[in-house]
Design an enzyme around this catalytic site. Structure first.
Site, PDB file in Angstrom:
ATOM      1  N   ASP A 159      72.894  11.544 -78.759  1.00 27.24           N
ATOM      2  CA  ASP A 159      72.479   9.823 -78.991  1.00 27.24           C
ATOM      3  C   ASP A 159      73.786   9.094 -79.322  1.00 27.24           C
ATOM      4  OD1 ASP A 159      69.745   8.979 -78.159  1.00 27.24           O
ATOM      5  OD2 ASP A 159      69.322  10.840 -79.947  1.00 27.24           O
ATOM      6  N   ASP A 169      77.695  15.506 -79.931  1.00 25.38           N
ATOM      7  CA  ASP A 169      76.371  14.823 -80.572  1.00 25.38           C
ATOM      8  C   ASP A 169      75.833  14.039 -79.071  1.00 25.38           C
ATOM      9  OD1 ASP A 169      74.265  13.687 -82.201  1.00 25.38           O
ATOM     10  OD2 ASP A 169      75.240  11.751 -81.851  1.00 25.38           O
ATOM     11  N   ASP A 210      78.988   9.749 -83.391  1.00 28.77           N
ATOM     12  CA  ASP A 210      78.911   8.367 -83.479  1.00 28.77           C
ATOM     13  C   ASP A 210      78.151   7.741 -84.833  1.00 28.77           C
ATOM     14  OD1 ASP A 210      75.843   7.228 -82.271  1.00 28.77           O
ATOM     15  OD2 ASP A 210      76.307   9.207 -82.772  1.00 28.77           O
TER      16      ASP A 210
END
Length: 256
Positions: free
Chosen positions: A40, A38, A200
């Protein structure tokens, strides 16, 4: 809220009900063929910039009676999600064009902040050195708009570091659906049992786990318990911890 997540959470009478996902065993380093990241909160801790941007924008729009949203609200209802889904939850009465314009403005504000400087998550550079030394494939898989992703990768000096950049909005369905990760595997030419994902957020993890990939949760914003409940095979603070778990060392230090 107008609509709830369809993968890992539903809304009942205004209370969030979370169903724990089953985690999968991580493949051994020797079996790895690709690592999917990922962006961000995974390559860089960008959530504080997103939080600040959403706080300002929502206060200007009079959301929550003009009161500033807190980090818990952000992590629960915004972080890692696709803008279309966020807009449907926050402003269900708005027409799609108004939603689009407001969120385009939000992303432009975020890019202005991000362009001032981002730092990689500790250990990321060393982990990517190890990946490159092994000749593994790398892809960045994100729900961020392409312009945001490119700004972040450039700010981190990683604009040429990934074999593929997969944008959720350019897939048939964005995260939390598996489509972005399925496309990343297709383009990398790999199967789920030879891949790990670093994520996250529960929304991102719902996507990767639905694609059949063992997923590492990185604890930049979400509490450990929430990442574990979302199905993380391993929860880490940073990439140094991941390398320690996998018993791998910095290539330049070992000659590997």
């Amino acid at each position: 809220m107008h609509r709830a997540w369809t993968w890992k959470r539903t809304m009942h009478g205004g209370n969030r009900t979370v169903v724990a996902a089953r985690s999968m065993a991580l493949p051994s380093p020797g079996r790895l063929e690709a690592v999917l990241f990922d962006v961000d909160g995974t390559l860089t801790d960008s959530d504080p910039l997103h939080l600040k941007t959403f706080q300002c924008m929502l206060m200007e729009l009079g959301y929550n009676q003009g009161k500033e949203i807190d980090e818990e609200f952000f992590q629960t209802w915004i972080a890692g999600r696709h803008n279309v889904d966020i807009a449907m939850d926050l402003f269900p009465e708005w027409d799609p064009e108004r939603q689009r314009l407001v969120f385009e403005e939000k992303e432009a504000r975020f890019r202005t902040l991000a362009a001032k400087g981002l730092q990689p998550i500790p250990g990321l550079v060393e982990f990517m050195q190890w990946i490159d030394a092994r000749g593994l494939k790398k892809a960045a898989v994100t729900n961020a708009p392409r312009a945001n992703a490119e700004v972040m990768l450039q700010g981190l000096g990683l604009e040429h570091s990934f074999h593929h950049l997969i944008i959720g909005a350019e897939c048939e369905r964005a995260k939390p659906h598996p489509d972005p990760y399925l496309l990343a595997m297709e383009r990398c030419g790999v199967k789920p049992d030879a891949v790990i994902v670093i994520e996250d957020s529960p929304a991102g993890m719902a996507a990767s786990i639905a694609a059949g990939i063992a997923t590492v949760g990185i604890q930049t914003g979400q509490p450990r318990a929430r990442l574990e409940q979302a199905g993380a095979s391993l929860v880490i603070q940073d990439y140094h911890e991941l390398m320690e778990h996998l018993r791998i060392a910095i290539p330049s230090a070992t000659g590997a």
